[in-house]
Design an enzyme around this catalytic site. Sequence first.
Site, PDB file in Angstrom:
ATOM      1  N   CYS A   1     -13.977  14.184   7.675  1.00 23.43           N
ATOM      2  CA  CYS A   1     -15.240  13.442   7.728  1.00 23.43           C
ATOM      3  C   CYS A   1     -15.852  13.462   9.130  1.00 23.43           C
ATOM      4  O   CYS A   1     -15.767  12.476   9.873  1.00 23.43           O
ATOM      5  CB  CYS A   1     -15.077  12.010   7.245  1.00 23.43           C
ATOM      6  SG  CYS A   1     -16.702  11.253   6.988  1.00 23.43           S
TER       7      CYS A   1
ATOM      8  N   CYS B   1     -21.476  13.624   3.249  1.00 24.36           N
ATOM      9  CA  CYS B   1     -21.119  12.671   4.288  1.00 24.36           C
ATOM     10  C   CYS B   1     -22.139  11.543   4.293  1.00 24.36           C
ATOM     11  O   CYS B   1     -23.272  11.745   4.739  1.00 24.36           O
ATOM     12  CB  CYS B   1     -21.104  13.404   5.646  1.00 24.36           C
ATOM     13  SG  CYS B   1     -20.464  12.375   6.953  1.00 24.36           S
TER      14      CYS B   1
END
Length: 437
Positions: free
Chosen positions: A186, A365
């Site tokens: 991430c 994201c």
Amino acid sequence: MAFRTGRVLLIKFVRNYSSARGNDTIHHKVVVAGGGTGGCSVSARACRTLGPGTVAVIEPSEKHYYQSMWTLVGGGIKTMDQSEIKTAEVLPKPCKLYKNRVSEFQPDRNMVVLDNGQKLTYDYLVVALGLQINPDKVDGLVDALENDPAVCCNYMKDTVIKTYPAIQNFKGGNAIFTVPNTPIKCGGAPQKIMYLADEYWRNHGVRDKSQILFNTSLDVIFGVPKYATRLSEIVKRKDIQVNFRRNLTSVDHVKKLATFKQLDHDNEETYNYDFLHAVPPMSAPDVLKNSTSSIVDEGGWLDVNKLTMQHKNFSNIFGLGDCTNVPTSKTAAAVASQNKILLNSLCQVMDGKIPDGKYDGYTACPLVTGYSSCILAEFDFDGKPMETFPIDQSKERRSMFYMKKDVMPQIYWKLFVKGKWGGPKELRKAMCPWLSK
Ligand code: FAD
Ligand code: UQ1
């Protein structure tokens, strides 16, 4: 009677002893190494498709974590409890669970060795070990994370719980947020927590007594230009100083100093910190990195075909998630698409066919930019936006924040870990069938 009981005990002892010494090899049709996001979702799919008794999962952790929630735990929006569940409860019931670590892969013998010496052979292997976080690679960081309440990190279960108290206790000065010089999971998470902290400090009268520094090893704020443009405006608006190409090399928590290497100038810079969110370097897990077999690439990542998730050298091995060399951003969102493709490939190989999957690199994201705003970045292998909703997703939106906070956890717990979520394409198909190809 006593003799019978004694004999039974003796047999049990011999079995356990020889098993603990790894003398008994146990065979499973499908062995899944790792029971995190990828391992859980793929084993649920496999159990459903292949039937009970076929799948064994190797996972040492007592608990399974919904790590995507840790940004919100760090920001005080969710609690740690909400992000975790017992591994045994989340894995599909018909799976055999080994609460061990894989200590060796022997792909030429279709075998994995566990940390207690137990050997497991398989017809098919799925590798879903995630990645390894290496705080010990930064001088003084382990010590600082253990002993300085102002040093925190959302990436690990023991340190994410320090983040919100550290934000609350910050009374001004330098607040530093870092990004290491390695692949990370991430990629947006190091800045999401910065935006939450900024808003918290504004609301609590601390922001005008403080300076926020974003010291990143990268030379861009985000890898996809469409979202990077918007994020550059946001850091400007929030008066955050971005220092590119700075890699954290040491932390001295007694003197409250953080030292960075300037990656383009072979120079060091030392900053005083009053708050430090430090993201450690990450790598492939040691068990893969140190493997002498040809299951990994030169970087130590599992070497899979990016379209099908099948291993490039071993046709009965498959992999997904953070431990692979699939060239997309390492996220749970990517795993959602990958687990469906992987199981399809596995079934095709079982049927004697060649996998024909075509993973497009979809990853997402949710860039939380405050306590009620979020940019939902979604893109493919080439960094081309692949947006789910018919709106400009690079805009900060309240709706996307609530999707991240309230909808995504429902999707994760009710669908994803149960192997029933193959990514938002399915959502689009359900909502607007006429729009999906
Ligand atoms: P993991 O879920 O990490 O699972 C790996 C498993 O392997 C673990 O359970 C581990 O115990 C086990 N394991 C390790 N070594 C061994 C061994 N030797 N033997 C057996 N088992 C082993 N993704 C998103 O899509 N959206 C987000 O908003 C998002 N935000 C994030 C925020 C943070 C702070 C973090 C930390 C992550 C975030 N992610 C997000 C990323 C996401 O959590 C990961 O990409 C995802 O969990 C990857 O799944 P995985 O199965 O590859 O690895
Ligand atoms: C997603 O599918 C996913 O996996 C469940 C995530 O991880 C938790 C995400 O963060 C995102 C954004 C997605 C994509 C889902 C939709 C509905 C756009």
